[in-house]
Scaffold this active site. Structure first.
Site, PDB file in Angstrom:
ATOM      1  N   LYS A  50      45.518  35.345  50.638  1.00 34.50           N
ATOM      2  CA  LYS A  50      44.519  36.172  49.970  1.00 34.50           C
ATOM      3  C   LYS A  50      43.843  37.080  50.994  1.00 34.50           C
ATOM      4  O   LYS A  50      43.211  36.587  51.927  1.00 34.50           O
ATOM      5  CB  LYS A  50      43.476  35.279  49.302  1.00 34.50           C
ATOM      6  CG  LYS A  50      42.418  36.050  48.546  1.00 34.50           C
ATOM      7  CD  LYS A  50      41.547  35.123  47.733  1.00 34.50           C
ATOM      8  CE  LYS A  50      40.359  35.878  47.203  1.00 34.50           C
ATOM      9  NZ  LYS A  50      39.932  35.378  45.898  1.00 34.50           N
ATOM     10  N   ARG A  93      50.182  35.743  39.010  1.00 38.16           N
ATOM     11  CA  ARG A  93      49.266  36.499  39.872  1.00 38.16           C
ATOM     12  C   ARG A  93      50.058  37.614  40.552  1.00 38.16           C
ATOM     13  O   ARG A  93      50.779  37.379  41.520  1.00 38.16           O
ATOM     14  CB  ARG A  93      48.664  35.569  40.918  1.00 38.16           C
ATOM     15  CG  ARG A  93      47.706  36.236  41.896  1.00 38.16           C
ATOM     16  CD  ARG A  93      47.185  35.197  42.875  1.00 38.16           C
ATOM     17  NE  ARG A  93      46.084  35.690  43.687  1.00 38.16           N
ATOM     18  CZ  ARG A  93      46.222  36.248  44.890  1.00 38.16           C
ATOM     19  NH1 ARG A  93      47.420  36.400  45.414  1.00 38.16           N
ATOM     20  NH2 ARG A  93      45.157  36.658  45.562  1.00 38.16           N
ATOM     21  N   SER A 141      37.256  31.574  39.412  1.00 39.00           N
ATOM     22  CA  SER A 141      37.240  31.301  40.854  1.00 39.00           C
ATOM     23  C   SER A 141      35.810  31.161  41.341  1.00 39.00           C
ATOM     24  O   SER A 141      34.971  32.027  41.054  1.00 39.00           O
ATOM     25  CB  SER A 141      37.844  32.479  41.631  1.00 39.00           C
ATOM     26  OG  SER A 141      39.228  32.542  41.472  1.00 39.00           O
TER      27      SER A 141
END
Ligand code: 3NM
Length: 208
Positions: free
Chosen positions: A139, A41, A110
């Site tokens: 996040k 990521r 997600s």
């Protein structure tokens, strides 16, 4: 992919955050600590750099017998020889990702509530990310934390593997698994530590 997917209980995410570590060194440390599923990521790099990093990590993961997924980009996942992709709500739909990746690939999605989870289930995702469970600084723009209750609610009607995410630590992982998650995803608890390999070992010791 066809058939039920069995995921390792620890879903380790390779995101160096602000640690200054290289993502390939981080991936190596997570694998050395015992992680057998990595997701790459890197939110702030272009496709070329993402591909270069993913291409370096894919054979490393394979040497450990670990699954390797790329966040957001089915094209990069395919070009790097990864096992699959993890899609956000704004990324390509599952069917389009499968057209890019081919039939054997893992495609995860997600989800943040029952409606998104039902949609991902109906779309044929191989597993569902579920979060945020706890408060997370990782996040930007994360929704308010929902607690293990969100996992319990989804578990009651969804049979696909559930990967819980958001602020999970070695200490809280057992209660998230007890709520019905198949796996727990972690970034900061593994990465924002002096020794990511040791952090993985510690998490694995805590898992039931
Ligand atoms: N997705 P940490 S929460 C990447 O709710 C991500 O979908 C989330 O990082 C979601 O383990 C999150 O450091 C952050 O809290 C996870």
């Amino acid at each position: 992919m066809s058939g039920a997917l069995r995921l390792p209980r620890l879903y380790a995410i390779v995101d160096p955050l602000a640690t200054g570590r290289g993502p390939d060194a981080l991936a190596a440390a997570l694998l050395a600590g015992g992680a057998r599923l990595l997701q790459l990521r890197l939110k702030d790099v272009g496709a070329r750099e993402l591909l270069a990093v993913a291409t370096a990590i894919a054979p490393l993961a394979r040497r450990y017998g670990a699954l390797f997924l790329v966040n957001d980009r089915p094209d990069v996942a395919r070009a790097a020889g990864a096992d699959g992709v993890h899609l956000g709500q704004e990324d390509l739909p599952v069917a389009a990702a499968r057209r890019v990746l081919g039939p054997g690939a893992i495609v995860g999605v997600s989800t943040h509530d029952l409606a998104e989870a039902r949609a991902a289930d109906a779309a044929g995702a191989d597993y569902l990310g579920v979060g945020p469970i706890y408060a997370t600084a990782t996040k930007t723009g994360a929704l308010p934390p929902r607690g293990p209750a969100l996992v319990r609610a989804l578990r009651a009607e969804i049979r696909r593997p559930l990967v819980a995410i958001g602020g999970i630590t070695a200490e809280t992982a057992p209660e998230v698994l007890a709520a019905g998650a198949d796996s727990v995803a972690m970034i900061a608890a593994l990465v924002d530590t002096p020794d990511p390999a040791a952090a993985v070992r510690d998490v694995l010791r805590h898992l039931p």
